[in-house]
Design a protein around this motif. Structure first.
Motif, PDB file in Angstrom:
ATOM      1  N   PRO A   7     -14.599  -7.720   9.306  1.00  0.00           N
ATOM      2  CA  PRO A   7     -13.909  -6.564  10.017  1.00  0.00           C
ATOM      3  C   PRO A   7     -12.663  -6.900  10.233  1.00  0.00           C
ATOM      4  CG  PRO A   7     -16.199  -6.570  10.711  1.00  0.00           C
ATOM      5  CD  PRO A   7     -15.849  -8.059  10.141  1.00  0.00           C
ATOM      6  N   GLN A   8     -12.311  -8.229  10.844  1.00  0.00           N
ATOM      7  CA  GLN A   8     -11.168  -8.789  11.395  1.00  0.00           C
ATOM      8  C   GLN A   8     -10.134  -8.848   9.997  1.00  0.00           C
ATOM      9  OE1 GLN A   8     -11.744 -12.466  13.248  1.00  0.00           O
ATOM     10  NE2 GLN A   8     -12.860 -11.747  14.892  1.00  0.00           N
ATOM     11  N   ARG A   9     -10.808  -9.293   8.926  1.00  0.00           N
ATOM     12  CA  ARG A   9      -9.984  -9.320   7.592  1.00  0.00           C
ATOM     13  C   ARG A   9      -9.464  -8.066   7.078  1.00  0.00           C
ATOM     14  NH1 ARG A   9     -12.302 -13.244   3.158  1.00  0.00           N
ATOM     15  NH2 ARG A   9     -10.069 -12.714   2.438  1.00  0.00           N
ATOM     16  N   VAL A  10     -10.267  -6.995   7.397  1.00  0.00           N
ATOM     17  CA  VAL A  10     -10.014  -6.040   6.888  1.00  0.00           C
ATOM     18  C   VAL A  10      -8.779  -5.261   7.753  1.00  0.00           C
ATOM     19  CG1 VAL A  10     -10.945  -3.218   6.910  1.00  0.00           C
ATOM     20  CG2 VAL A  10     -12.107  -5.027   6.234  1.00  0.00           C
ATOM     21  N   HIS A  11      -8.720  -5.405   9.099  1.00  0.00           N
ATOM     22  CA  HIS A  11      -7.532  -5.103   9.909  1.00  0.00           C
ATOM     23  C   HIS A  11      -6.370  -5.711   9.534  1.00  0.00           C
ATOM     24  CE1 HIS A  11     -10.264  -2.337  11.769  1.00  0.00           C
ATOM     25  NE2 HIS A  11     -11.084  -3.149  12.472  1.00  0.00           N
ATOM     26  N   LYS A  12      -6.588  -6.898   9.227  1.00  0.00           N
ATOM     27  CA  LYS A  12      -5.105  -7.751   8.922  1.00  0.00           C
ATOM     28  C   LYS A  12      -4.560  -7.233   7.604  1.00  0.00           C
ATOM     29  CE  LYS A  12      -6.683 -11.748  11.587  1.00  0.00           C
ATOM     30  NZ  LYS A  12      -6.744 -13.405  11.463  1.00  0.00           N
ATOM     31  N   ALA A  13      -5.612  -7.009   6.779  1.00  0.00           N
ATOM     32  CA  ALA A  13      -4.990  -6.692   5.381  1.00  0.00           C
ATOM     33  C   ALA A  13      -4.351  -5.195   5.560  1.00  0.00           C
ATOM     34  CB  ALA A  13      -6.340  -6.591   4.466  1.00  0.00           C
ATOM     35  N   ALA A  14      -5.123  -4.329   6.494  1.00  0.00           N
ATOM     36  CA  ALA A  14      -4.360  -2.964   6.435  1.00  0.00           C
ATOM     37  C   ALA A  14      -2.894  -3.208   7.049  1.00  0.00           C
ATOM     38  CB  ALA A  14      -5.477  -2.341   7.338  1.00  0.00           C
ATOM     39  N   GLY A  15      -2.772  -4.066   7.877  1.00  0.00           N
ATOM     40  CA  GLY A  15      -1.331  -4.237   8.344  1.00  0.00           C
ATOM     41  C   GLY A  15      -0.386  -4.658   7.533  1.00  0.00           C
ATOM     42  N   ARG A  16      -0.711  -4.913   6.187  1.00  0.00           N
ATOM     43  CA  ARG A  16       0.198  -5.464   5.229  1.00  0.00           C
ATOM     44  C   ARG A  16       0.452  -4.240   4.179  1.00  0.00           C
ATOM     45  NH1 ARG A  16      -2.942 -10.192   5.490  1.00  0.00           N
ATOM     46  NH2 ARG A  16      -4.038  -9.658   3.682  1.00  0.00           N
ATOM     47  N   ARG A  17       0.251  -3.098   4.568  1.00  0.00           N
ATOM     48  CA  ARG A  17       0.216  -2.171   3.438  1.00  0.00           C
ATOM     49  C   ARG A  17       1.735  -2.024   3.150  1.00  0.00           C
ATOM     50  NH1 ARG A  17      -3.570   2.825   5.293  1.00  0.00           N
ATOM     51  NH2 ARG A  17      -5.529   1.766   5.530  1.00  0.00           N
ATOM     52  N   PRO A  18       2.263  -1.577   1.724  1.00  0.00           N
ATOM     53  CA  PRO A  18       3.516  -1.344   1.538  1.00  0.00           C
ATOM     54  C   PRO A  18       4.284  -0.264   2.205  1.00  0.00           C
ATOM     55  CG  PRO A  18       2.071  -1.484  -0.280  1.00  0.00           C
ATOM     56  CD  PRO A  18       1.088  -1.467   0.940  1.00  0.00           C
ATOM     57  N   ALA A  19       5.394  -0.607   2.700  1.00  0.00           N
ATOM     58  CA  ALA A  19       6.156   0.676   3.494  1.00  0.00           C
ATOM     59  C   ALA A  19       6.469   1.852   2.447  1.00  0.00           C
ATOM     60  CB  ALA A  19       7.469   0.213   3.750  1.00  0.00           C
ATOM     61  N   LYS A  20       6.330   2.831   2.898  1.00  0.00           N
ATOM     62  CA  LYS A  20       6.337   4.202   2.381  1.00  0.00           C
ATOM     63  C   LYS A  20       7.700   4.596   1.890  1.00  0.00           C
ATOM     64  CE  LYS A  20       2.184   6.620   4.404  1.00  0.00           C
ATOM     65  NZ  LYS A  20       1.674   7.775   4.973  1.00  0.00           N
ATOM     66  N   THR A  21       7.986   4.971   0.520  1.00  0.00           N
ATOM     67  CA  THR A  21       9.296   5.275   0.188  1.00  0.00           C
ATOM     68  C   THR A  21       9.474   6.673  -0.388  1.00  0.00           C
ATOM     69  OG1 THR A  21       8.814   4.325  -1.947  1.00  0.00           O
ATOM     70  CG2 THR A  21       9.788   2.944  -0.401  1.00  0.00           C
ATOM     71  N   LYS A  22      10.465   7.174  -0.396  1.00  0.00           N
ATOM     72  CA  LYS A  22      10.596   8.702  -0.876  1.00  0.00           C
ATOM     73  C   LYS A  22      10.744   8.492  -2.305  1.00  0.00           C
ATOM     74  CE  LYS A  22      12.997  10.573   3.498  1.00  0.00           C
ATOM     75  NZ  LYS A  22      14.029  11.186   3.872  1.00  0.00           N
ATOM     76  N   GLY A  23      10.577   9.724  -2.988  1.00  0.00           N
ATOM     77  CA  GLY A  23      10.615   9.935  -4.486  1.00  0.00           C
ATOM     78  C   GLY A  23       9.409  10.074  -5.032  1.00  0.00           C
ATOM     79  N   PRO A  24       9.057   9.668  -6.424  1.00  0.00           N
ATOM     80  CA  PRO A  24       7.905   9.898  -7.083  1.00  0.00           C
ATOM     81  C   PRO A  24       6.840   8.963  -6.147  1.00  0.00           C
ATOM     82  CG  PRO A  24       9.640   9.404  -8.578  1.00  0.00           C
ATOM     83  CD  PRO A  24      10.013   9.187  -7.210  1.00  0.00           C
ATOM     84  N   LYS A  25       5.553   9.563  -6.437  1.00  0.00           N
ATOM     85  CA  LYS A  25       4.576   8.787  -5.726  1.00  0.00           C
ATOM     86  C   LYS A  25       4.223   7.440  -6.487  1.00  0.00           C
ATOM     87  CE  LYS A  25       2.076  12.589  -3.702  1.00  0.00           C
ATOM     88  NZ  LYS A  25       0.972  13.505  -3.615  1.00  0.00           N
ATOM     89  N   ALA A  26       4.100   6.490  -5.695  1.00  0.00           N
ATOM     90  CA  ALA A  26       3.672   5.162  -6.362  1.00  0.00           C
ATOM     91  C   ALA A  26       2.225   5.184  -6.789  1.00  0.00           C
ATOM     92  CB  ALA A  26       3.818   3.818  -5.034  1.00  0.00           C
ATOM     93  N   PRO A  27       1.991   4.530  -7.951  1.00  0.00           N
ATOM     94  CA  PRO A  27       0.817   4.373  -8.483  1.00  0.00           C
ATOM     95  C   PRO A  27      -0.167   3.819  -7.570  1.00  0.00           C
ATOM     96  CG  PRO A  27       2.150   2.704  -9.374  1.00  0.00           C
ATOM     97  CD  PRO A  27       3.235   3.552  -8.420  1.00  0.00           C
ATOM     98  N   LYS A  28      -1.616   4.349  -7.653  1.00  0.00           N
ATOM     99  CA  LYS A  28      -2.489   3.913  -6.805  1.00  0.00           C
ATOM    100  C   LYS A  28      -3.295   2.930  -7.507  1.00  0.00           C
ATOM    101  CE  LYS A  28      -2.872   8.312  -3.918  1.00  0.00           C
ATOM    102  NZ  LYS A  28      -2.667   7.584  -2.898  1.00  0.00           N
TER     103      LYS A  28
END
Length: 362
Positions: A7-28
């Motif tokens: 669970p700790q690794r999950v939370h840490k990884a979640a904190g490294r999500r790319p910043a949201k940007t405007k424009g076309p949706k980024a690929p998932k």
């Protein structure tokens, strides 16, 4: 990797999500964690859903990965090429898909192995290593069929609701008592984990993920193109009345049952069915009990209930029209049947199951 650190690794990884940007949706980015003797349909079904979703405006970047980057064997005669080894998978991924399968050294014995005797992939080291490494880096994690055993073995489903192939639900609950097993649902969503039922339920799970990402309109267009019945709600049982009923031995009775399923609104009284089968009413009842496992009236009611559920979940017809088409005659009769059999009204059923049932924003 211990249960405490996951669970700790999950939370840490979640904190490294790319910043949201405007424009076309980024690929998932969707990653399939593959290993030898993976179930082909568990991979192919959601893979096809994502591919067709891209045709209708979605933006999925799908990666097939294995430990070494080498092709993997499947349970269905062919091998699957992969795109990259585990070490090359991007640090941040949107969705991790864990398909079911069997250990590489497991072989079915024709005529001897039934599904419950099939070994599960929670003993496959490659599967455990891949999922253990990738799950903390994913926004959400989905399993198909016995892929849930891999998640359970890593402790990811502890205290969560989950499902798997109907034949393995008891084994999942017995082997991993911390998991709250739902044996009926096509898929179960709990937090960032989504577990699907067996084999073709990967289609339902894939559609649910598409709906969550890009909305119900895209999911419905994909379902229509795939020639599958819109979306079966995640809470819908893994079986319908005609798959639960025993297969009739006699051709005459099979024709009667097929006619009920094909046109539930027709006259399916015992007298009418007996006349079509050219037998007495008493003999018809006996045939149903012996070959189908229920009375004619019970089967007809269940078939009409199934038809009404389909009409409510997929169309905009009023309850009177649904009741007539499904064979209940009146909305009042349909409402009484729904409340007795399902514990909810037709309107409540429609509200709950109008979409796949996946939570938006997952």
């Amino acid at each position: 990797m211990s249960d405490e650190t996951m669970p700790q690794r999950v939370h840490k990884a979640a904190g490294r999500r790319p910043a949201k940007t405007k424009g076309p949706k980024a690929p998932k980015t969707v990653v399939f964690a593959l290993y030898d003797k993976v179930t082909l349909q568990d991979v192919a079904a959601p893979l096809e859903i994502f591919a067709r979703a891209n045709d209708f405006g979605a933006n999925y970047n799908v990666i097939l990965a294995s430990i070494t980057g080498e092709a993997v064997e499947t349970t269905s005669f062919v091998s699957l090429n992969v795109d990259m080894p585990l070490a090359a998978v991007p640090q941040w991924i949107d969705t991790l898909i864990v398909p079911g399968g069997v250990p590489p050294d497991f072989n079915f014995t024709p005529g001897e192995h039934d599904i419950p005797e099939e070994q599960t992939p929670d003993v496959v080291s490659a599967a455990l290593e891949m999922v253990g490494e990738l799950a903390p880096r994913a926004r959400r994690v989905a399993s198909v069929c016995t892929g849930a055993f891999v998640l359970a073995a890593l402790g990811l489903l502890d205290g969560r609701r989950a499902t798997t192939h109907w034949a393995h639900c008891q084994e999942l609950a017995r082997t991993y008592p911390e998991v709250v097993v739902d044996p009926d649902s096509l898929f179960v969503h709990d937090g960032r984990y989504i577990t699907g039922a067996g084999i073709t339920a990967g289609i339902d799970l894939g559609l649910a993920l598409v709906e969550s990402d890009y909305g119900p309109d895209v999911a419905r267009r994909v379902a229509r193109w795939m020639v599958v019945f819109l979306q079966r709600p995640g809470g819908q049982a893994q079986f319908s009345v005609w798959t639960e009923a025993a297969l009739p031995v006699s051709r005459g009775l099979r024709e009667i049952i097929d006619s009920v399923v094909a046109d539930p609104g027709a006259d399916h009284s015992i007298a009418a069915m007996a006349d079509r089968a050219a037998v007495s009413e008493r003999h018809l009842v006996r045939m149903f009990r012996m070959q189908v496992g229920m009375t004619p009236a019970r089967f007809v009611e269940q078939a009409r209930l199934e038809a009404a559920k389909v009409l409510l979940a997929t169309g905009d017809h009023g309850q009177d029209a649904v009741a007539r088409r499904a064979g209940f005659g009146s909305a009042d009769t349909m409402r009484r049947t729904f409340r007795r059999a399902l514990g909810v009204s037709p309107s409540m059923y429609r509200t709950r199951f109008r979409t796949t049932g996946i939570h938006q924003g997952l």
